[in-house]
Design an enzyme around this catalytic site. Structure first.
Site, PDB file in Angstrom:
ATOM      1  N   CYS A  83       7.225  -5.234  -3.955  1.00  0.00           N
ATOM      2  CA  CYS A  83       6.197  -4.519  -3.205  1.00  0.00           C
ATOM      3  C   CYS A  83       6.543  -4.348  -1.735  1.00  0.00           C
ATOM      4  O   CYS A  83       6.213  -3.348  -1.121  1.00  0.00           O
ATOM      5  CB  CYS A  83       4.850  -5.218  -3.354  1.00  0.00           C
ATOM      6  SG  CYS A  83       4.920  -6.970  -3.059  1.00  0.00           S
ATOM      7  N   HIS A  98       1.449 -10.110  -1.768  1.00  0.00           N
ATOM      8  CA  HIS A  98       1.594  -8.677  -1.937  1.00  0.00           C
ATOM      9  C   HIS A  98       1.736  -8.020  -0.571  1.00  0.00           C
ATOM     10  O   HIS A  98       1.369  -8.606   0.459  1.00  0.00           O
ATOM     11  CB  HIS A  98       0.339  -8.139  -2.657  1.00  0.00           C
ATOM     12  CG  HIS A  98       0.521  -6.771  -3.221  1.00  0.00           C
ATOM     13  ND1 HIS A  98       1.612  -6.396  -3.963  1.00  0.00           N
ATOM     14  CD2 HIS A  98      -0.268  -5.669  -3.153  1.00  0.00           C
ATOM     15  CE1 HIS A  98       1.502  -5.132  -4.330  1.00  0.00           C
ATOM     16  NE2 HIS A  98       0.354  -4.660  -3.840  1.00  0.00           N
ATOM     17  N   ASP A 152      -1.476   1.701  -1.955  1.00  0.00           N
ATOM     18  CA  ASP A 152      -0.594   0.680  -2.513  1.00  0.00           C
ATOM     19  C   ASP A 152       0.477   1.351  -3.341  1.00  0.00           C
ATOM     20  O   ASP A 152       0.263   1.722  -4.493  1.00  0.00           O
ATOM     21  CB  ASP A 152      -1.403  -0.287  -3.387  1.00  0.00           C
ATOM     22  CG  ASP A 152      -0.542  -1.460  -3.848  1.00  0.00           C
ATOM     23  OD1 ASP A 152       0.670  -1.447  -3.552  1.00  0.00           O
ATOM     24  OD2 ASP A 152      -1.095  -2.372  -4.476  1.00  0.00           O
TER      25      ASP A 152
END
Lengths: 300, 645
Positions: free
Chosen positions: B397, B441, B456
């Site tokens: 991520c 994250h 995201d």
């Protein structure tokens, strides 16, 4: 229980009827090397008890009737000049025996009383610069008549202390009375039983009774009892330390009679009334029941 | 001396139980010394080895002191203290000869047990400490009872502990607490803490993904939001230097909001210590709890470094107002580097796309450009954005967030990287959410229409990352392997215990360790005993005095009572029997001897007579006689009471 003592108590029970407790106390008193004071009216069996005790235990028995003209020499003995030998010869008095019945001791003069009481404590006679040991065991049973006070010299408290126990026999119970009345032979006197033991064994038993164990909690109980008689002004005097020692000794003898090698609070309670009753004078004059003293002191 | 052997072994066993947790904590030479000293002490007892002479003991003691200082240097703190204590535990054992020495050892052992809290206050350690205290107490009882078996002493110890529980609870609730940690020593260390740093570079989040450690736990005071909106913001990173993102924003507190928004989520978050100042909150926190500050980028920071577990109540609302993305800060990029990415961004911009269009273009690129979600994307150097976007196309991520922010900024759109946690696991046993390090994250926030929009990029590459969590994505069954049914069931059972254990730990943390100065104050206030008001303080003082008087009075009463009869175990046991008979309506008169009493029981309650007689016999033999059997007496009384009940 020791076989000899058991047998002796059985035999005594056959002579003095219905008085097991008093008989036991008498034997315990002997075992504890004490002396016994019996306070009672005449004709209740005091002499019978003394005689029977001496006979059954195989001991010498002598008797002195106290009167106000009885002299110390009549009790202790006297040295008489023997012309043939050209020297003084000692004639021992009735005190030279194992069991001495001093009848109506309060009729004797204080001087004679003192002489006897001194001998009871010291177990020896000192006369004419020589000391003569009394036979062992030496056990005095003194009686006094509680009611007939005229012409008597009551024993002072300090001398009462010389007696380990003071007991009363009291009238026999109904059954015993009946049996007593039915005895026709020998002019109403009981036939004295055979001896079951002798002086040596008695001495040995006394020795063994001394070694009965008294644990700390028990001694604490005795201490509490003594303490209670001294505190609170219930009595003119509390029990003395000597009385305390006597209590322990008596408890040991009682436990030994019971066949135990250690003393229980129950033993102390059994002997305490007889031991304390003549030593404690109530402060207010009203009699105090010794059972009440026992009830008031908790067992630790 | 003969039964001292046994007693000494019992004492040593209790010491071993108390000392065991320290065995791995102290330096090896300390552990070795303690063990050999104990071994020698046992040898003294069983083999008749000589007690070391006094001069040798003095040298040993001084030597130990010197070694500790040599090992640790001049500082003196927790580890040094414990090492010294351990050495003394060994030395004292060697010179133990009398009962008094053994008593000293046992009291030392209590102290050793307490030092455990300097290392861990967890549930497991606390349970072990209770066990240790039980062992030491039992040994203490054994030292005095000298019974052939340990079981009654253990039972006695347990009873003693149980009896002390009410007082301990009372003190726990009412003993005044100091603000902050009581153990000052705990504050100067942060061991074993994992979490973010305030820079984001490739690998900084993915390294956390492998850790199952708990980051924080959340209690929702209402329905929990959907899983895919559980974005726990930690840090906003505003500056990129070509290789990493970091925070460079000047400190500025967010303005206060007058009214709470209606669409809000209220919850309490308990964060595990991580040694840094930042805290976590759901998108977007609107109030700052006590001891924290809400920054203008809507991240929470604590006024103190988070070195102990911290619980704070939060309110979050998606619609919280944001600070205008003014200036060039949010579009700033290094002068050069990553030319291909810049080119691509400018191309998109040339196509006349708005902010939304640019976001869509970037997401489309990730979705259709053959990108793979991977924990091991391989090392990258130089133009890392270009390498990722056009060469490796593998990343976690942080790669996607970093690349997307770079693209948007290149196109002139204000954007920033946010790091935190996403998702979490709901624990049905404790009704709370566990967020682990593996939920770490990174995502992007883009300025659009007067607010920061959360984007995201990972969601298009690995949608399941948001629905099931990273752990599931990278674990074997997540990859669809055929797992045996039995194994799966076993795993479910394991999971069940794991969650149960976590729930127990969480309760422990919340209710026992979390009972802080503040919570104590608020409890007192709820009871109307606010110490800051005069009346409340008076009442509190009165209550404390009363409590003290009650405790002292009880102690004195017991002392007075026990002075007479209840010191002797035989008497205590007999008193039990007497109480039982008293309940049966046949109390012993205080002046009644045991044999007489048994006789009376036999008269009044013939069915109890023989047993009472037996007890009386055993009792008098013990208390007045020469020999007695305590165990038989205990058993008789126990049976008697048991039968009567």
């Amino acid at each position: 229980m020791n076989g000899t003592l058991k047998k002796a108590l059985e035999l005594l029970g056959g002579v003095v009827l219905g008085k097991e407790m008093q008989l036991r106390l008498s034997v315990a008193c002997l075992l504890a090397r004490g002396h016994l004071l019996i306070e009672d009216i005449p004709g209740i069996g005091k002499t019978t008890l003394a005689k029977a005790l001496a006979t059954v235990l195989g001991l010498d028995f002598k008797r002195v009737q106290f009167t106000n003209d009885l002299l110390p020499a009549d009790v202790l003995g006297v040295s008489v000049f023997d012309a043939a030998e050209a020297s003084f010869v000692f004639h021992p008095g009735p005190v030279f025996t194992n069991v001495l019945l001093a009848d109506e001791i309060n009729r004797g003069t204080p001087r004679t009383q003192s002489a006897l009481l001194e001998v009871m404590e010291e177990q020896q006679v000192s006369l004419d610069n020589s000391t003569r040991l009394l036979p062992r065991p030496f056990f005095v049973l003194a009686t006094q008549n509680a009611l007939d006070q005229a012409g008597t010299y009551p024993l002072p408290e300090s001398q009462l202390d010389r007696f380990l126990f003071r007991i009363s026999l009291g009238y026999p119970d109904l059954d015993s009375e009946l049996e007593l009345l039915g005895r026709s032979q020998n002019a109403g006197r009981p036939v004295l039983p055979e001896a079951v033991t002798g002086a040596d064994e008695i001495l040995d038993l006394q020795e063994r009774a001394d070694h009965v164990r008294t644990s700390t909690p028990l001694l604490r109980y005795v201490r509490d009892l003594l303490e209670w008689t001294r505190a609170g002004g219930r009595f003119v005097n509390g029990l003395s330390p000597r009385a305390g020692q006597a209590l322990v000794r008596a408890s040991r003898a009682w436990a030994f009679l019971d066949g135990r090698d250690y003393v229980l609070p129950e033993d102390v309670q059994a002997v305490f009334p007889s031991l304390a009753v003549h030593r404690l004078r109530p402060a207010g004059g009203t009699p105090v029941d010794m059972g009440a003293v026992l009830d008031a002191v908790p067992i630790p | 001396m003969i039964h001292d052997k046994r007693r000494f072994s019992v004492v040593l066993a209790a010491l071993a139980v108390a000392f065991a947790p320290h065995l791995m904590r102290v330096p090896a030479f300390v552990a070795a010394f303690v063990c050999s000293a104990w071994g020698y002490a046992l040898g003294m007892q069983y083999r008749g080895w000589a007690v070391p002479p006094r001069w040798l003991r003095v040298i040993l003691a001084l030597g130990c002191l010197g070694l500790v200082f040599a090992h640790y240097g001049r500082s003196f703190g927790r580890d040094e203290g414990v090492a010294l204590l351990s050495l003394m535990l060994g030395l004292k054992a060697v010179e133990s000869k009398s009962v008094r020495d053994m008593l000293a050892l046992l009291f030392l052992a209590y102290f050793v047990v307490v030092t455990n809290v300097l290392y861990s206050q967890g549930l497991l350690m606390s349970a072990y400490m209770v066990l240790s205290v039980l062992a030491v107490t039992a040994a203490l009882i054994h030292l005095h009872s000298a019974r052939p078996t340990l079981a009654p002493d253990l039972r006695g110890g347990a009873v003693l502990l149980a009896q002390s529980l009410p007082l301990a609870l009372l003190l726990f609730v009412f003993f005044p607490r100091l603000p902050g940690a009581l153990w000052g020593v705990q504050d100067d260390r942060d061991e074993g803490v994992t979490g973010f740093s305030d820079t984001l570079e490739p690998g900084s989040v993915s390294s956390l993904s492998l850790s199952g450690e708990v980051a924080f736990r959340v209690d929702f005071f209402g329905p929990a939001p959907d899983r895919d909106s559980l974005y726990w913001r930690g840090l906003v990173l505003d500056t990129f230097d070509g290789s990493k993102w970091f925070r460079n924003l000047p400190f500025e507190a967010a303005e206060k909001i007058a009214d709470l928004p209606t669409d809000r989520t209220e919850y309490a978050l308990t964060v595990e210590p991580h040694g840094k100042e930042w805290l976590f909150a759901l998108d977007l926190p609107v109030i700052a709890p006590r001891g924290t500050v809400l920054r203008s980028d809507r991240t929470l920071v604590s006024l103190r470094l988070v070195r102990s577990r911290m619980r704070y109540d939060l309110v979050s609302a998606p619609a919280a107002p944001a600070v205008e993305a003014a200036g060039s800060r949010w579009t700033a990029l290094p002068e050069d580097g990553n030319p291909r990415a810049r080119e691509l961004a400018l191309k998109w911009r040339g196509e006349g796309r708005g902010t939304r269009g640019l976001i869509a273009a970037a997401l489309d690129l990730f979705r259709e450009g053959g990108f793979v979600y991977s924990l091991q994307p391989g090392a990258m150097e130089g133009d890392i954005i270009d390498q990722f976007l056009f060469a490796s196309r593998q990343g976690y991520c942080e790669h996607y967030a970093s690349a997307m922010t770079f693209l948007l900024r290149s196109a002139g759109v204000p954007a920033r990287v946010v790091v935190g946690y996403q998702g979490g696991e709901f624990n049905p046993m404790g009704q709370y959410l566990i967020v682990r390090q593996s939920d770490a994250h990174a995502w992007v926030e883009v300025w659009e229409d007067g607010r920061w929009l959360r984007v995201d990029p990972t969601s298009v590459v690995a949608p399941q990352r948001l629905s099931v969590g990273a752990e599931a994505v990278f674990s074997p069954q997540g990859q669809g392997e055929a797992v045996h049914e039995g194994l799966r069931a076993l795993r479910r059972v394991g999971r069940f215990f794991q969650l149960g254990w976590d729930a127990a730990n969480n309760s422990w943390n919340q209710w026992v360790l979390g009972f802080s100065h503040d919570r104590q104050r608020s409890l007192w206030q709820r009871l109307g005993l606010d110490p800051s008001t005069r009346a409340g303080a008076g009442k509190l003082a009165g209550l404390l005095a009363l409590g003290l008087a009650v405790v002292l009075g009880t102690v004195f009463w017991y002392m007075l009572r026990s002075r007479r009869a209840h010191t002797d175990p035989v008497a205590v046991q007999y008193a039990r029997f007497c109480r039982a008979m008293e309940r049966a309506g046949l109390p012993r008169r205080p002046s009644e001897g045991p044999v007489d009493y048994a006789g009376r029981i036999g008269l009044e309650r013939p069915e109890l007579g023989p047993a009472a007689r037996e007890i009386a016999d055993a009792y008098v033999a013990l208390r007045y006689g020469v020999r007695g059997d305590m165990d038989a007496f205990n058993r008789l009384v126990g049976e008697f009471i048991g039968r009567k009940m």
